[in-house]
Design a protein around this motif. Structure first.
Motif, PDB file in Angstrom:
ATOM      1  N   GLN A   1      12.508 -13.979  18.622  1.00 44.70           N
ATOM      2  CA  GLN A   1      13.574 -12.967  18.799  1.00 44.70           C
ATOM      3  C   GLN A   1      14.665 -13.314  17.773  1.00 44.70           C
ATOM      4  OE1 GLN A   1      14.598 -11.077  22.503  1.00 44.70           O
ATOM      5  NE2 GLN A   1      16.850 -11.394  22.023  1.00 44.70           N
TER       6      GLN A   1
ATOM      7  N   THR B   1      23.431 -15.462  24.350  1.00 43.50           N
ATOM      8  CA  THR B   1      22.385 -14.918  25.192  1.00 43.50           C
ATOM      9  C   THR B   1      21.068 -15.816  24.998  1.00 43.50           C
ATOM     10  OG1 THR B   1      21.739 -13.376  23.450  1.00 43.50           O
ATOM     11  CG2 THR B   1      22.894 -12.390  25.113  1.00 43.50           C
TER      12      THR B   1
ATOM     13  N   HIS C   1      12.363 -11.148  30.623  1.00 46.90           N
ATOM     14  CA  HIS C   1      13.471 -10.238  29.923  1.00 46.90           C
ATOM     15  C   HIS C   1      13.469 -10.475  28.499  1.00 46.90           C
ATOM     16  CE1 HIS C   1      16.033 -10.369  33.852  1.00 46.90           C
ATOM     17  NE2 HIS C   1      14.891  -9.565  33.831  1.00 46.90           N
ATOM     18  N   VAL C   2      12.979 -11.658  27.989  1.00 47.80           N
ATOM     19  CA  VAL C   2      13.107 -12.009  26.513  1.00 47.80           C
ATOM     20  C   VAL C   2      11.968 -11.240  25.928  1.00 47.80           C
ATOM     21  CG1 VAL C   2      13.150 -13.631  24.607  1.00 47.80           C
ATOM     22  CG2 VAL C   2      13.846 -14.571  26.832  1.00 47.80           C
TER      23      VAL C   2
ATOM     24  N   LEU D   1      10.959  -8.321  26.957  1.00 46.36           N
ATOM     25  CA  LEU D   1      11.295  -6.864  26.977  1.00 46.36           C
ATOM     26  C   LEU D   1      12.365  -6.486  25.892  1.00 46.36           C
ATOM     27  CD1 LEU D   1      11.166  -4.054  28.575  1.00 46.36           C
ATOM     28  CD2 LEU D   1      13.397  -4.896  29.593  1.00 46.36           C
ATOM     29  N   THR D   2      13.252  -7.302  25.694  1.00 46.06           N
ATOM     30  CA  THR D   2      14.350  -7.205  24.550  1.00 46.06           C
ATOM     31  C   THR D   2      13.739  -7.366  23.264  1.00 46.06           C
ATOM     32  OG1 THR D   2      15.081  -9.360  25.004  1.00 46.06           O
ATOM     33  CG2 THR D   2      16.245  -7.989  26.055  1.00 46.06           C
TER      34      THR D   2
ATOM     35  N   GLY E   1      11.797  -4.290  22.345  1.00 46.86           N
ATOM     36  CA  GLY E   1      12.954  -3.271  21.883  1.00 46.86           C
ATOM     37  C   GLY E   1      13.427  -3.594  20.510  1.00 46.86           C
ATOM     38  N   TYR E   2      13.981  -4.812  20.168  1.00 47.84           N
ATOM     39  CA  TYR E   2      14.361  -4.925  18.920  1.00 47.84           C
ATOM     40  C   TYR E   2      13.433  -4.672  17.807  1.00 47.84           C
ATOM     41  CZ  TYR E   2      18.706  -7.329  20.853  1.00 47.84           C
ATOM     42  OH  TYR E   2      19.809  -7.666  21.176  1.00 47.84           O
TER      43      TYR E   2
ATOM     44  N   LEU F   1      12.766  -0.985  17.088  1.00 48.50           N
ATOM     45  CA  LEU F   1      14.245  -0.494  16.601  1.00 48.50           C
ATOM     46  C   LEU F   1      14.388  -0.926  15.299  1.00 48.50           C
ATOM     47  CD1 LEU F   1      16.670   1.041  17.112  1.00 48.50           C
ATOM     48  CD2 LEU F   1      17.959  -0.975  17.789  1.00 48.50           C
TER      49      LEU F   1
END
Ligand code: HDD
Ligand code: HEM
Ligand code: HEM
Lengths: 334, 454
Positions: free
Chosen positions: B10, B78, B399-400, B402-403, B406-407, B410
């Motif tokens: 990430q 984060t 959670h990581v 998921l984000t 998302g990133y 995007l």
């Protein structure tokens, strides 16, 4: 308390951080608010609304970067604790900020038939960012608790802050526009005010239930008497704002800046109250500003620079607001 | 799912996306200043038109740089709380100075630069353009000071597992900082130069022969042709500096498995970490010894010295080769372009066809360079002080994941839209050429309505 540097510096930085969060909330508040109001505007109005924030939004957002930066500079340990606890809302916030930031530019540069799509994203991004900020505030107020009650409370603060931002946006539009859009902005302002006041009432009622510590801090003698001016002044400002907005737009555009100033003062008062509730914690109930503070040496190193640079920043920020003072006309890239 | 691995991916994805835009804006700001200055000096409208075309690209790139940059500041907290806990006393002030001396400057004067042409005097507008360019460069200064300190830490001491600065000058001007700053600024200059040249070449291919297109094209090619030899020299010096301070990284870059003299320069190979050897190796005898030690019998440290402590070899080896390959391609095409443009006064079609994809060569070079540097630092996050694995936060892997998803989604969309808009803008500029009324003749003729959106 002995007033030596290791005691003072964390205090100074907590203060600086508070100021930059407050400036952020007021300044980015109005441009996020305008994004939220996008739903109710037609295409021509959208262009004017963008023109009213075009030269400012980037600098406004920089106060957020400074606030997070100061958290990281001054309280590095807290930075990690807070941001890992708020991991998902932070993601939503960033998603919102990314969407609106790029939509702002793309909407003007993509082929015409795609513009509507980016208007939509500008609205969605602004809304997401506002909601996420309110949600984070709620969770933070409760000392980063997880669980359903905390989430319920946080949803309440999310809606309340979003309404407040919309009110800020409307107030800014009253100042920056004229004619039909200005009249519309007045109606927006009044509607958003109702929501904001209702939301603030609900939050105030819920706070003592949610956090006995904060309740005790407020409802004890003599603190109560000393703190009384904060809610009283805010209440009076709300009433005054309600009355004055009923008469807008006025002859010769009188009073057009007043709603914005009144709202900014209300924000400041509310913020003062919050700051009082937290003190001396940077992570509520867990870590005081002294426990979380960075090395005195590091704080001194950055304070020197801040003392020189911050006034300059404020100076040229005010200059920029003056250059783009007056009513927003169609914005042109030149 | 492993939060460490996901957090690394990430962070890598976010910073990789972010750096694409600073790489452009840091020096495109100076290009704009140059266009503006030429206009002020000559009064030739074509310079101003070039300015208007490129200020839009600048605004777009800047917006993407800002939103992805805001994401970066949150990432430290984060995903890498251990980073701030251990070296926060040093990283904090450096990032703080970046915000104070760079971000506000850029952001405030960007408003005046983009929308203030008619609101302030020409002189103030030029000053605003300068301050924006200066701000982006300052921001590179501070963030590279931090990154270089992570590579080659200096000026600090450890107490109870936390770093404390003892000498700020040494922290900022740490051993690899001057090299990294120069190399990165040159990389940014090259990225913008090839972007300007490639974009203009696309206009040329679309039939545009306007004066503003020629001016931008010549500027881009000239800047590229001048900077690339400097970059190759700076890169070589940077490598020598790395050999001194991070020998394991150089050993991985060269895929050199044992410490010895007469080390060949490997051109192609598939490094095999299990067998500790290169397969399908193609090499120039004594090459690496000559480059790194300036003598064929020079002894170069190999990976055997850093058993279990060296970075993964394959990605570092290949990222480095891609970067150097980009550099050589830049040399070839910018010099060819300079020859035709300045000697012959034309742009042959095949060259224009090559210059268009070369518009993105800077991005490839910059990413490959950063991958060399950052992966080459592993397993350390701060060399000798903090391991990457010890900095990761308590966030759940899900959670990581998921984000991260998302990133990635995007960023992929934004990248496609960004490139699409650039092409759209180039073709639109080509259609309009310099025919629209000139800035002096109409009231608002030259203004580019923000809203018009076509
Ligand atoms: C070599 C240059 C460079 C590098 C390595 C980075 N940045 Fe960056 N950053 C810039 C060069 C830059 C810039 C040129 O100043 C930008 C790009 C476009 C822009 O708007 O400013 C920027 C924007 C930018 C912004 C928005 C500024 C604003 O609001 O105006 C933030 C918060 C960051 N960056 C933070 C980071 C962090 C935390 C990084 C590392 C992990 C990082 N950047 C790597
Ligand atoms: C100056 C600012 C920078 C800082 C503070 C920084 C810091 C970090 C950190 C904390 C990690 C996590 C460790 C890891 O994943 O291995 C990392 C990894 C990474 N960084 Fe940077 N970095 C910076 C600049 C950059 C830039 C500009 C790039 C450009 C592409 C980059 C590319 C990467 C990559 C690809 C990784 C993943 C490496 C791996 O997982 O092995 N970094 N960096
Ligand atoms: C062609 C000759 C080149 C050589 C010999 C060279 C050399 C190097 C070396 C040795 C490093 C790693 C430094 C370290 O981490 O210790 C590096 C990093 C890097 N290179 Fe290059 N390079 C060259 C060309 C380029 C080009 C053309 C670009 C981009 C347009 C570029 C962009 C970068 C970047 C962004 C980094 C990471 C930041 C840094 O460490 O400076 N390089 N280069």
């Amino acid at each position: 308390m002995i007033l030596d540097w290791p005691t003072l510096l964390p205090l100074i930085f907590a203060g600086l951080m508070g100021v930059s969060i407050l400036l952020y909330v007021i300044l980015d508040g109005f441009d996020l608010g305008i994004g939220i109001l996008f739903t109710g505007a037609d295409d021509a109005e959208k262009d004017t609304m963008i023109a009213a924030i075009g030269p400012f939004w980037d600098a406004n957002e920089t106060w957020l970067v400074l606030a997070v930066g100061l958290l990281l500079v001054a309280f590095p340990v807290a930075h990690g604790v807070i941001l890992t606890a708020l991991y998902l809302p932070v993601f939503v916030l960033l998603l919102g900020l990314i969407l609106r930031g790029v939509a702002f530019d793309f909407r003007a540069k993509v082929p015409v038939h795609r513009k509507g799509r980016w208007n939509m994203l500008f609205f969605a991004g602004s809304l997401l960012a506002a909601l996420a900020q309110g949600y984070m505030l709620g969770i933070y107020v409760l000392g980063l608790q997880q669980g359903l009650p905390a989430m319920g409370f946080a949803l309440l603060t999310a809606i309340c802050l979003t309404a407040a931002y919309a009110a800020m946006g409307a107030a800014w539009l009253i100042y920056k526009t004229e004619g039909a859009l200005q009249e519309k902005a007045v109606r927006w302002l009044r509607r958003a005010l109702v929501l904001t006041v209702a939301g603030m009432g609900a939050v105030s009622l819920a706070t003592p239930l949610a956090s006995p510590r904060i309740f005790d801090k407020w409802f004890a003698w003599p603190q109560m008497a000393l703190l009384a001016p904060l809610p009283v002044v805010s209440g009076l400002l709300f009433l005054w704002l309600w009355r004055i907005s009923g008469k807008l737009p006025a002859e010769g555009d009188a009073h057009s800046l007043k709603p914005f100033i009144a709202l900014a003062l209300i924000f400041a008062a509310g913020f003062g109250g919050l700051a009082y509730s937290f003190y001396p914690y940077v992570v509520p109930e867990r870590m005081t500003i002294w426990e979380a503070a960075a090395a005195t040496d590091s704080l001194a190193f950055i304070l020197i620079g801040t003392a020189f640079v911050l006034p300059v920043i404020l100076g040229y920020t005010i200059y920029a607001y003056r250059v783009f003072g007056g009513k927003a006309v169609d914005l042109s890239y030149d | 799912m492993d939060p460490l691995l996901l957090s690394r991916i990430q962070f890598g994805a976010n910073i990789s996306f972010h750096i694409l835009f600073p790489a452009i804006t840091i020096s495109l700001g100076w290009f704009l200043l140059f266009f503006k200055w030429r206009y002020n000096r000559t009064g030739d409208e074509a310079w101003m038109r070039a300015y208007f075309t490129w200020v839009k690209v600048f605004a777009l790139s800047f917006a993407l740089g800002v939103v992805s940059g805001v994401t970066m500041t949150f990432q430290f907290g984060t995903n890498w709380p251990g980073f701030m806990e251990t070296v926060g006393n040093i990283a904090g002030p450096l990032l703080g100075y970046e915000v104070l001396t760079a971000f506000f400057l850029e952001a405030v004067f960007l408003g005046i630069m983009l929308f203030g042409f008619r609101k302030v005097s020409n002189r103030v507008h030029t000053l605003a353009t300068f301050l924006v360019a200066f701000g982006t460069t300052m921001s590179a200064f501070w963030i590279l000071a931090l990154n270089s300190w992570m590579q080659t830490p200096a000026g600090f001491e450890m107490r109870d597992g936390v770093a404390y600065a003892t000498d700020w000058w040494a922290v900022i001007f740490n051993p690899s900082f001057p090299y990294r700053l120069i190399h990165m600024l040159l990389a940014s200059g090259l990225t913008a130069a090839f972007l300007v040249a490639g974009f203009s070449a696309l206009r040329h291919l679309a039939g545009d022969r306007s004066e503003s297109m020629w001016k931008a094209l010549r500027t881009g090619i000239a800047v590229g042709a001048v900077l690339i030899p400097l970059q190759i020299f700076a890169g070589d010096q940077h490598g020598l500096n790395t050999l001194e301070h991070q020998p394991a990284k150089v050993a991985a870059m060269e895929a050199n498995w044992e410490t010895r003299s007469n080390v060949p320069l490997v051109l192609f190979a598939l490094p095999d970490e299990a067998a500790k050897e290169n397969r399908y190796e193609l090499a120039i005898p004594n090459g690496a010894s000559l480059i790194l030690r300036h003598s064929a019998s020079g002894v170069v440290p190999g990976l055997d010295q850093f058993e279990g402590e060296h970075p993964p070899v394959m990605p570092v080896f290949w990222a480095f080769r891609i970067m150097v390959g980009v550099g050589l391609a830049m040399l070839l095409f910018s010099w060819a372009g300079a020859f035709y443009l300045f000697r012959r006064g034309t742009l042959p079609k095949p060259l224009a066809l090559v210059l268009v994809p070369m518009a993105l060569s800077g991005w490839v070079g910059v990413l490959a360079g950063w991958y060399t540097t950052e992966i080459g630092r592993q397993p350390w996050l701060v060399t000798g002080v903090l391991k990457t694995a010890d900095a990761v936060g308590p966030v759940a892997g899900g959670h990581v994941a998921l984000t991260l998803a998302g990133y990635l989604a995007l960023y992929a969309v934004l990248l496609v839209v960004y490139l699409g808009v650039l092409i759209h803008m180039a073709l639109k500029a080509a259609r309009e050429g310099d025919r629209s009324p000139s800035p002096a003749s109409g009231d608002h003729a030259m203004s580019q309505p923000m809203q018009a959106g076509e």
